[in-house]
Design a protein around this motif. Structure first.
Motif, PDB file in Angstrom:
ATOM      1  N   ARG B  21       0.777  -1.180  -0.240  1.00 36.34           N
ATOM      2  CA  ARG B  21      -0.180   0.135  -0.021  1.00 36.34           C
ATOM      3  C   ARG B  21       1.066   1.450  -0.017  1.00 36.34           C
ATOM      4  N   ILE B  22       0.667   2.079  -0.988  1.00 37.41           N
ATOM      5  CA  ILE B  22       1.609   3.134  -1.124  1.00 37.41           C
ATOM      6  C   ILE B  22       0.956   4.575  -0.946  1.00 37.41           C
ATOM      7  N   ILE B  23       1.540   5.032   0.109  1.00 39.93           N
ATOM      8  CA  ILE B  23       0.839   5.810   0.972  1.00 39.93           C
ATOM      9  C   ILE B  23       1.578   7.570   0.823  1.00 39.93           C
ATOM     10  N   ALA B  24       0.965   8.285   0.557  1.00 34.36           N
ATOM     11  CA  ALA B  24       1.465  10.179  -0.013  1.00 34.36           C
ATOM     12  C   ALA B  24       0.587  11.011   0.077  1.00 34.36           C
ATOM     13  N   PRO B  25       1.505  12.323   0.308  1.00 31.28           N
ATOM     14  CA  PRO B  25       0.432  13.322   0.268  1.00 31.28           C
ATOM     15  C   PRO B  25      -0.145  14.045  -0.795  1.00 31.28           C
ATOM     16  N   THR B  26      -1.389  13.704  -0.961  1.00 31.16           N
ATOM     17  CA  THR B  26      -2.514  13.909  -2.202  1.00 31.16           C
ATOM     18  C   THR B  26      -3.553  15.040  -1.629  1.00 31.16           C
ATOM     19  N   LYS B  27      -4.035  15.701  -2.699  1.00 37.17           N
ATOM     20  CA  LYS B  27      -4.965  17.476  -2.410  1.00 37.17           C
ATOM     21  C   LYS B  27      -6.531  15.590  -2.439  1.00 37.17           C
ATOM     22  N   ARG B  28      -7.010  15.776  -1.693  1.00 31.53           N
ATOM     23  CA  ARG B  28      -8.114  14.885  -1.242  1.00 31.53           C
ATOM     24  C   ARG B  28      -9.335  16.342  -1.020  1.00 31.53           C
ATOM     25  N   GLU B  29     -10.508  16.726  -1.365  1.00 29.72           N
ATOM     26  CA  GLU B  29     -11.416  17.873  -1.822  1.00 29.72           C
ATOM     27  C   GLU B  29     -10.377  18.699  -1.258  1.00 29.72           C
ATOM     28  N   ASN B  30      -9.911  19.124  -1.902  1.00 30.43           N
ATOM     29  CA  ASN B  30      -8.709  20.094  -1.442  1.00 30.43           C
ATOM     30  C   ASN B  30      -7.986  20.200  -0.544  1.00 30.43           C
ATOM     31  N   ILE B  31      -7.688  19.382   0.187  1.00 31.76           N
ATOM     32  CA  ILE B  31      -6.786  19.744   1.639  1.00 31.76           C
ATOM     33  C   ILE B  31      -5.534  18.015   1.436  1.00 31.76           C
ATOM     34  N   LEU B  32      -4.322  18.880   1.738  1.00 36.06           N
ATOM     35  CA  LEU B  32      -3.301  18.316   1.563  1.00 36.06           C
ATOM     36  C   LEU B  32      -3.651  17.292   2.557  1.00 36.06           C
ATOM     37  N   LEU B  33      -3.763  15.829   2.722  1.00 36.78           N
ATOM     38  CA  LEU B  33      -3.167  14.527   3.579  1.00 36.78           C
ATOM     39  C   LEU B  33      -3.293  13.528   2.907  1.00 36.78           C
ATOM     40  N   ILE B  48       4.190  22.357   2.069  1.00 39.03           N
ATOM     41  CA  ILE B  48       5.224  22.491   3.688  1.00 39.03           C
ATOM     42  C   ILE B  48       4.741  20.999   3.985  1.00 39.03           C
ATOM     43  N   ASN B  49       3.618  21.386   5.025  1.00 33.07           N
ATOM     44  CA  ASN B  49       3.439  19.585   5.194  1.00 33.07           C
ATOM     45  C   ASN B  49       1.518  19.460   5.131  1.00 33.07           C
ATOM     46  N   THR B  50       1.287  18.495   5.531  1.00 32.93           N
ATOM     47  CA  THR B  50      -0.013  17.994   5.410  1.00 32.93           C
ATOM     48  C   THR B  50      -0.952  18.428   6.022  1.00 32.93           C
ATOM     49  N   ARG B  51      -2.190  18.776   6.526  1.00 26.37           N
ATOM     50  CA  ARG B  51      -3.577  19.299   7.366  1.00 26.37           C
ATOM     51  C   ARG B  51      -2.919  17.859   8.759  1.00 26.37           C
ATOM     52  N   LEU B  52      -3.051  16.516   7.841  1.00 27.20           N
ATOM     53  CA  LEU B  52      -2.562  15.826   9.497  1.00 27.20           C
ATOM     54  C   LEU B  52      -1.776  15.493   9.580  1.00 27.20           C
ATOM     55  N   SER B  53      -1.233  14.441  10.378  1.00 27.89           N
ATOM     56  CA  SER B  53      -0.145  13.586  10.807  1.00 27.89           C
ATOM     57  C   SER B  53      -0.232  12.427  10.655  1.00 27.89           C
ATOM     58  N   LEU B  54       0.108  11.755   9.925  1.00 30.51           N
ATOM     59  CA  LEU B  54       0.719  10.105   9.573  1.00 30.51           C
ATOM     60  C   LEU B  54       0.586   9.631  11.099  1.00 30.51           C
ATOM     61  N   LYS B  55      -0.073  10.211  12.179  1.00 28.35           N
ATOM     62  CA  LYS B  55      -0.286   8.986  13.094  1.00 28.35           C
ATOM     63  C   LYS B  55      -1.626   8.485  12.809  1.00 28.35           C
ATOM     64  N   GLY B  56      -2.442   8.636  12.090  1.00 23.55           N
ATOM     65  CA  GLY B  56      -3.555   8.035  12.244  1.00 23.55           C
ATOM     66  C   GLY B  56      -3.587   7.116  11.126  1.00 23.55           C
ATOM     67  N   PHE B  57      -2.456   6.609  10.744  1.00 31.59           N
ATOM     68  CA  PHE B  57      -2.074   5.540   9.986  1.00 31.59           C
ATOM     69  C   PHE B  57      -1.975   4.405  11.275  1.00 31.59           C
ATOM     70  N   PHE B  58      -1.277   4.896  12.148  1.00 34.65           N
ATOM     71  CA  PHE B  58      -0.661   3.871  13.580  1.00 34.65           C
ATOM     72  C   PHE B  58      -1.809   3.720  14.538  1.00 34.65           C
ATOM     73  N   LEU B  59      -2.469   4.689  14.479  1.00 34.31           N
ATOM     74  CA  LEU B  59      -3.853   5.350  16.276  1.00 34.31           C
ATOM     75  C   LEU B  59      -4.516   5.568  14.903  1.00 34.31           C
TER      76      LEU B  59
END
Ligand SMILES: Cc1cc2nc3c(=O)[nH]c(=O)nc-3n(C[C@H](O)[C@H](O)[C@H](O)COP(=O)(O)OP(=O)(O)OC[C@H]3O[C@@H](n4cnc5c(N)ncnc54)[C@H](O)[C@@H]3O)c2cc1C
Ligand code: SF4
Ligand code: SF4
Ligand code: FES
Lengths: 280, 349
Positions: B21-33, B48-59
């Motif tokens: 599974r490849i996860i990367a910064p993307t625009k989803r409904e115009n939000i960088l996630l 610069i950086n995504t709105r949410l951190s990548l914590k949600g992939f682990f927690l």
């Protein structure tokens, strides 16, 4: 079956006793016989008890580890889980995770006198210690045992049949009291608030450990009495009741300063408590 | 070692077709996630950086941990724990976010092991990309991190111009990934320090970290908290966007015949977080709850686990609706610690 640190065990309710109008005791036995056989804990430790579909609640283990066939909890009905617990009958099963936390250091108290001070529903966490040291295998290891127990009214006293047994024993002393106005015509105990009754009883602080558990207001007014009796804060123990979720040091809910109540408590000395921020 | 951008994207495509599974910064409904990509075309590279951190992939924000069926007095339950987590590669992680992972490992492996966190960590490879730019909310350098830090990464890529990345291997997992795909990498070097010099300079050092913990230990009762944090509205946004905030709730959902036990994100900024059944609340006021957030990150956690529980990603600064900036709070504390003003417990209580 896959298990994780959050997976409960099933326990069957084998007996129900009403302690007061809003407080109930469950006698529980692990459905898995091996689990019951191997279940050990230190008095003062707690567990997370759950009603499936309603959630988990934190209660102390109210029975002593010397009782091998079952264990007990005593809870006051206050919210979602405790209301659901009250609706259960004998034969129902609940979830249990534990024992968690660190209990009372009973071994380090050998040779000492023990003074228990409890108010209302503060008795269950001390009752596990009391019955442990009253066990024939333990009793001679400790000196005098004194219990001061009070509640708002006679009907708010928990473990009434046991209070009677304790009164009749020659190897311990029970001083029971109810708040002024809470007595009944046939009440044979004292009338007065716990701190006042304690002050009058003047238990010696010499070679004595005090254990205190009850509503914050009682603890607040009892600590100065203990000091005036000569108790050092390091010889006074209590238990904390910060809200918990995981019980395992993960969820970040229970801390008082850097003290994680679920991991380093719930038992704490008054000395340590004094060094922490007042977030309890 | 270096890798060209087209080779890098070929690597991601190859890993994807190999079942990862490849996860990367993307625009989803115009939000960088961060989100799972179908193709490398979706990857956003200028950010610069995504709105949410990548914590949600682990927690995850919410996840079942138990499923149960109730039939009269009988209960049957099963633990929910994904045994075969799909191997995952997260690409485009910023060094601050990568750095949050080993910090969080400590609490989830402290004594009891939280398998939910640990299993996902084990099955994930972090390919981080150094920052060449920052905004005014970023402050990693003030915390001893760096826009080119390898902490928490398996591979760190630094853009060196001409669609080329300098490759640094930062773990055994990263080493294996490079070895298994050696044909895509090439010999080469670049002067990372001079490439990062402008962003490092822009980041500067915004406060003195070494002054924060001692001040926090002494000033729990300082009027500073009321003066500067009581206006927090307790929305919890700062904790949800934060890569290192990890508090959760355990809640049952269901009907009389069955349901699920869920683990959900929670926030110390909520009034109900600590309230006792009696109605007593150990942190009854919002400034007390806000103080908890700062104390936990900069005093309690370092004391317990040896790490500051903040990586300076700046998210909570960017997204707080009432502009209660942790960066400003820390800067003020750092300044106060120099002037030595404090209020004792006795004065306050
Ligand atoms: C170590 C430890 C040992 C304990 N031992 C015992 C014991 O032996 N016996 C005992 O009776 N209790 C004990 N407690 C306290 C016990 O855990 C709580 O009383 C119990 O969890 C309440 O659970 P509940 O689901 O019934 O209440 P909840 O429904 O969780 O809440 C009860 C009350 O809290 C308030 N509340 C909760 N959530 C919200 C919200 N979202 N919004 C607004 N208000 C809210 C409300 O006033 C509500 O009625 C102990 C606690 C700890 C930490
Ligand atoms: S506290 Fe704020 S700056 Fe620090 S890691 Fe969390 S979101 Fe980022
Ligand atoms: S600091 Fe800001 S983002 Fe955090 S809870 Fe308060 S108002 Fe919300
Ligand atoms: S109850 Fe979860 S950390 Fe203590």
């Amino acid at each position: 079956m896959t298990r994780t640190l959050y997976t409960p065990e099933l326990c069957e309710i084998i007996e129900i006793r009403d302690e007061t109008p809003d407080t109930r005791t469950f006698r529980l036995r692990f459905v898995d016989e091996e689990k019951q056989k191997n279940f050990t804990f230190t008095p003062g430790q707690f567990g997370l008890y759950s009603v499936f579909g309603e959630g988990e609640s934190t209660f102390c283990i109210a029975s002593p580890p010397t009782w091998k066939e079952y264990f007990e909890c005593c809870f006051r009905v206050v919210g979602r889980v405790t209301k659901a617990l009250r609706l259960l009958d004998v034969g129902s099963v609940i979830g249990f995770r534990g024992p968690y936390g660190i209990g009372f250091p009973l071994e380090s108290w050998e040779g000492k006198n023990l003074l228990f001070i409890a108010g209302g529903i503060g008795l269950p966490p001390l009752r596990t210690v009391i019955w442990t040291i009253l066990d024939p295998g333990y009793r001679q290891k400790y000196g005098e045992v004194t219990v001061v127990y009070g509640a708002r009214s006679v009907s708010d006293l928990v473990y009434k049949p046991e209070l009677k047994q304790w009164e009749e024993r020659s190897d311990m002393k029970l001083i029971k009291t109810v708040d002024p106005g809470g007595e009944t015509p046939d009440w044979d105990g004292k009338i007065g608030f716990v701190p006042t009754v304690l002050e009058e009883a003047k238990p010696s602080s010499n070679n004595t450990i005090a254990l205190i558990c009850g509503p914050p207001i009682m603890i607040k007014f009892t600590l100065p009495v203990l000091s005036s009796l000569g108790f050092e804060l390091k010889n006074v123990y209590t238990t904390l009741e910060n809200r918990m979720k995981c019980g395992l040091g993960k969820c970040g809910r229970c801390n008082v300063g850097d003290f994680y109540v679920c991991k380093e408590g719930p038992v704490i000395t008054a000395e340590r408590l004094k060094s922490l921020p007042p977030e309890y | 070692m270096i890798i060209q951008k087209d080779k890098l994207f070929a690597l991601l495509e190859k890993l994807k077709s190999g079942g990862k599974r490849i996860i990367a910064p993307t625009k989803r409904e115009n939000i960088l996630l961060f989100s799972e990509i179908g193709s490398t075309d979706e990857i956003i590279q200028d950010y610069i950086n995504t709105r949410l951190s990548l914590k949600g992939f682990f927690l995850p924000r919410s996840e079942p941990i138990l499923e149960f069926r109730i039939h009269q007095k009988n209960v049957e339950y099963t633990t929910v724990l994904e045994e075969n987590i799909k191997p995952t590669v997260v690409f485009g992680v910023r060094p601050c976010d990568a750095g949050s992972l080993p910090i969080m490992d400590k609490v989830y492996t402290w004594d009891y092991i939280d398998e939910y966190w640990v299993k996902r960590r084990e099955s994930t490879i972090i390919i981080a990309v150094s920052c060449l730019d920052c905004d005014e909310a970023c402050f990693c350098t003030s915390l001893g991190l760096d826009p080119g830090s390898t902490k928490g990464s398996d591979i760190l890529l630094t853009p060196v111009g001409n669609d080329t990345f300098l490759v640094e291997i930062a773990s055994d997992k990263g080493k294996k990934l490079v070895e298994d795909n050696a044909e895509l990498f090439a010999e080469g070097d670049a002067d990372k320090d001079s490439i990062l010099a402008p962003v490092r300079q822009k980041l500067g050092k915004k406060f003195d970290l070494s002054s924060i913990q001692p001040w926090l230990q002494e000033n729990f009762f300082h009027k500073f908290w009321e003066q500067n944090t009581l206006y927090c509205i307790g929305c919890g946004v700062c904790t949800f966007v934060c890569p290192t905030c990890h508090c959760f709730d355990i809640v049952d959902e269901g009907t009389v015949s069955g349901g699920k036990r869920m683990k959900l994100w929670d926030a110390c900024q909520f009034r109900t977080f600590t309230i006792h059944a009696s109605g007593h609340n150990p942190r009854a006021r919002q400034d007390e709850r806000h103080r908890q957030r700062i104390e936990h990150k900069f005093n309690y956690y370092p004391k317990k686990f040896g790490d500051t529980l903040c990586v300076g990603c700046g998210r909570c600064v960017r997204y707080c609706p009432v502009d209660l900036s942790i960066l400003r709070i820390l800067t003020m504390i750092s300044q106060l610690s120099q002037t030595g003003s404090q209020t004792s417990r006795a004065e306050e209580k």
